[in-house]
Write a protein that holds these residues in place. Structure first.
Motif, mmCIF file in Angstrom:
data_model
loop_
_atom_site.group_PDB
_atom_site.id
_atom_site.type_symbol
_atom_site.label_atom_id
_atom_site.label_comp_id
_atom_site.label_asym_id
_atom_site.label_seq_id
_atom_site.Cartn_x
_atom_site.Cartn_y
_atom_site.Cartn_z
ATOM 1 N N VAL A 263 0.861 -1.178 0.000
ATOM 2 C CA VAL A 263 0.000 0.000 0.000
ATOM 3 C C VAL A 263 0.901 1.233 0.000
ATOM 4 C CG1 VAL A 263 -1.810 1.285 1.194
ATOM 5 C CG2 VAL A 263 -1.783 -1.229 1.291
ATOM 6 N N VAL A 264 0.665 2.159 -0.940
ATOM 7 C CA VAL A 264 1.518 3.342 -1.083
ATOM 8 C C VAL A 264 0.711 4.595 -0.780
ATOM 9 C CG1 VAL A 264 3.038 4.630 -2.619
ATOM 10 C CG2 VAL A 264 2.852 2.152 -2.866
ATOM 11 N N TRP A 265 1.233 5.395 0.156
ATOM 12 C CA TRP A 265 0.680 6.715 0.438
ATOM 13 C C TRP A 265 1.552 7.767 -0.247
ATOM 14 C CZ3 TRP A 265 -1.038 7.212 6.288
ATOM 15 C CH2 TRP A 265 -2.006 6.236 6.556
ATOM 16 N N GLY A 266 1.022 8.959 -0.421
ATOM 17 C CA GLY A 266 1.728 10.008 -1.138
ATOM 18 C C GLY A 266 2.762 10.735 -0.284
ATOM 19 N N GLU A 267 3.378 11.728 -0.909
ATOM 20 C CA GLU A 267 4.402 12.542 -0.240
ATOM 21 C C GLU A 267 3.781 13.341 0.909
ATOM 22 O OE1 GLU A 267 7.534 16.118 -1.471
ATOM 23 O OE2 GLU A 267 5.770 15.677 -2.700
ATOM 24 N N GLY A 292 -3.069 -6.735 5.561
ATOM 25 C CA GLY A 292 -2.244 -7.889 5.235
ATOM 26 C C GLY A 292 -1.092 -7.543 4.315
ATOM 27 N N ALA A 293 -0.609 -6.282 4.365
ATOM 28 C CA ALA A 293 0.494 -5.848 3.503
ATOM 29 C C ALA A 293 1.228 -4.705 4.183
ATOM 30 C CB ALA A 293 -0.015 -5.398 2.137
ATOM 31 N N ASP A 294 2.479 -4.506 3.800
ATOM 32 C CA ASP A 294 3.242 -3.368 4.315
ATOM 33 C C ASP A 294 2.735 -2.067 3.701
ATOM 34 O OD1 ASP A 294 4.695 -5.191 5.705
ATOM 35 O OD2 ASP A 294 6.652 -4.627 4.869
ATOM 36 N N LEU A 295 2.928 -0.987 4.441
ATOM 37 C CA LEU A 295 2.577 0.355 3.979
ATOM 38 C C LEU A 295 3.849 1.146 3.719
ATOM 39 C CD1 LEU A 295 -0.057 -0.598 5.491
ATOM 40 C CD2 LEU A 295 -0.360 1.788 6.170
ATOM 41 N N MET A 437 6.325 1.589 -12.651
ATOM 42 C CA MET A 437 6.396 2.669 -11.660
ATOM 43 C C MET A 437 5.006 2.982 -11.139
ATOM 44 S SD MET A 437 7.907 6.585 -11.832
ATOM 45 C CE MET A 437 9.523 6.216 -11.148
ATOM 46 N N VAL A 438 4.932 3.159 -9.823
ATOM 47 C CA VAL A 438 3.720 3.626 -9.164
ATOM 48 C C VAL A 438 3.960 5.070 -8.763
ATOM 49 C CG1 VAL A 438 2.219 3.360 -7.161
ATOM 50 C CG2 VAL A 438 3.121 1.330 -8.313
ATOM 51 N N HIS A 439 3.146 5.975 -9.312
ATOM 52 C CA HIS A 439 3.235 7.401 -8.984
ATOM 53 C C HIS A 439 2.044 7.723 -8.105
ATOM 54 C CE1 HIS A 439 4.221 11.680 -9.729
ATOM 55 N NE2 HIS A 439 2.914 11.857 -9.730
ATOM 56 N N ALA A 440 2.274 7.810 -6.791
ATOM 57 C CA ALA A 440 1.197 8.005 -5.820
ATOM 58 C C ALA A 440 1.246 9.418 -5.274
ATOM 59 C CB ALA A 440 1.330 6.991 -4.683
#
Length: 514
Positions: A263-267, A292-295, A437-440
């Protein structure tokens, strides 16, 4: 009679130095339309022609240098116009200073394409003029001069043949070919003695693009990974930092049961240092257990273990921070620090320049996710502005990263071209490295691209507040660009050096004969 009078008026217009200056600034700004948000990518193949026609017709070398400078300033102003609300009048100063880099390029254009240029000079110009442009872009790409935002080749982020060229020579090769085509068009329409050379130049450029498209290898797919992007949207007003965190927490809880791997949060998604806020640390760990996943979050705060404010990508697992941390290395000039603050600190009084300089990290980091469901993934994080630097994503790929992640926020520039421009860079970086690439973003355009630079799934627009899950294709192998590096840049510098040697020898011979 009407045609003659119109021609005379046009001639008088070009004879006026003030009108020429205004036209040059406008001509220099024209290529900006090829970038997002207009995304008129096809315009880039001829967008430099009006500017080059003005420069080649300059009456003197001094005037050609001036028009190179003015056009460069116009280009930078157009590409960075969305900074005006933050920097105010200071952006004019920056554009004028950096525009000087195009003055030597203006001299090259006039020297090789101006006057009664013959086939030999124009043929040399097909190599030297694009090489000069790449040299200018290389200098201005230095992080302390603003970085590589708006590189000409980046305008082709959605064109499949251009992305294939990027996998071979990076965004630099794409830019070189673009300028070469513009140079050939100028020769074709304005240099009667060398029209055949101009036509041949266009054919060679077409052959290069076709050859790369047919010859260049493509990445071999190697499974997928499920990545979730959490974009909270605009949160303003009192207590916005805490309310943003609450919104991100709420969106992340919705991912429970969707079997995501990351899970990806933004800047700046976390506004307090986790070392000082055990309550936030525990909430993030609980979220990791729920999903159930790293952040992968981004902390923008004063550190508890080191002096100063850092922007850091932090990996948080079920038991809290895993120890994987990346501190942002390349900071946004004026936005995150003020260069030569003792001299330029006054910029804080006329715009929204940083009141206190952020601190820099010292090295890039590749993070390893836990081997859940047989997916021990290596992730290479970048923070915001760093996705514009080709060398950073290339280094992460060399270090073994299988997935690139850029955490960004364009909250200040929501209703400008900036979010779309920033998101488009993901396609270039993926094509260059063969890494998705994931751009979050917090409040921008969130997007995911596959190893060929193609968009995966839905792009989250600036109006969205959502959590989206993507099945991201992975790839094995290494792209030619990652293996060979910036050979297009070194080749351009070699061309310029050889041209300089030839010009020096010609001057010495003429002086001796005289």
């Amino acid at each position: 009679m009407t045609i003659t009078s119109s021609t005379e008026r046009y001639g008088r217009l070009l004879a006026s130095p003030w009108w020429r200056a205004a036209l040059t600034v406008l001509a220099g700004a024209l290529p900006a339309l090829a970038f997002p948000a207009p995304s008129l990518w096809w315009l880039a193949w001829v967008a430099l022609v009006p500017w080059m026609l003005l420069v080649r017709a300059a009456p003197t070398a001094r005037r050609a240098a001036l028009e190179g400078w003015l056009g460069g300033a116009g280009f930078l102003l157009a590409v960075h116009h969305w900074l005006l609300p933050s920097l105010h009048v200071f952006i004019l100063v920056l554009a004028a200073l950096l525009g000087l880099l195009w003055a030597p390029w203006g001299l090259l254009v006039r020297r090789l394409l101006g006057g009664v240029a013959g086939p030999g000079r124009v043929a040399a110009g097909l190599f030297v003029v694009p090489a000069g442009w790449i040299g200018v872009e290389l200098v201005r790409s230095w992080e302390y001069l603003g970085g590589p935002w708006g590189l000409f080749g980046a305008s082709q982020w959605q064109v499949a043949p251009a992305l294939r060229m990027a996998s071979v020579g990076g965004v630099w090769l794409v830019g070189f070919v673009l300028v070469a085509v513009n140079t050939a068009v100028v020769a074709l329409v304005s240099v009667p003695r060398a029209r055949a050379v101009g036509a041949a130049g266009l054919l060679v450029c077409a052959a290069v693009v076709a050859g790369v498209w047919g010859w260049a290898p493509v990445p071999e797919l190697a499974g997928t990974v499920r990545v979730a992007v959490v974009q909270p949207g605009v949160v303003d007003g009192t207590g916005s930092v805490q309310r943003r965190f609450d919104r991100e927490e709420e969106l992340t809880r919705r991912l429970a049961g969707q079997r995501v791997d990351l899970v990806v949060w933004g800047e700046s998604s976390v506004g307090q240092d986790l070392g000082n806020r055990p309550d936030l640390r525990d909430r993030l760990a609980a979220l990791s257990r729920t999903v159930g996943a790293d952040l992968l979050v981004n902390v923008d705060a004063r550190r508890s273990d080191r002096p100063g404010i850092f922007k850091s990508s932090v990996l948080v697992g079920p038991d809290g921070p895993t120890g994987d941390r990346y501190d942002k290395m390349r900071l946004v000039p004026f936005g995150e620090y003020v260069p030569a603050r003792s001299l330029l600190g006054w910029a804080t009084s006329v715009g929204k320049a940083a009141g206190e300089d952020r601190q820099r990290g010292s090295r890039q980091v590749v993070m390893r996710l836990p081997d859940t469901r047989g997916r021990g993934l290596l992730v290479g994080p970048l923070v915001c502005f760093e996705s514009a630097f080709p060398d950073m994503s290339r280094q992460l790929s060399r270090d073994g990263a299988q997935l690139l992640v850029a955490q960004s926020s364009t909250s200040t520039f929501q209703h400008s071209w900036a979010p779309a421009q920033h998101a488009s860079l993901a396609a270039l970086r993926s094509a260059e490295t063969w890494r998705p690439m994931v751009h979050a973003t917090l409040t921008g355009v969130s997007t995911v691209t596959d190893p060929r630079g193609r968009i995966v799934g839905e792009r989250l627009s600036t109006e969205r507040s959502a959590a989206a899950v993507y099945d991201v294709p992975l790839a094995r192998g290494t792209s030619p660009y990652v293996r060979a590096g910036d050979w297009a840049v070194y080749g351009s510098l070699t061309v310029l050096a050889l041209y300089g040697v030839v010009e020096l020898l010609v001057w010495l011979v003429r002086r001796s004969a005289g």
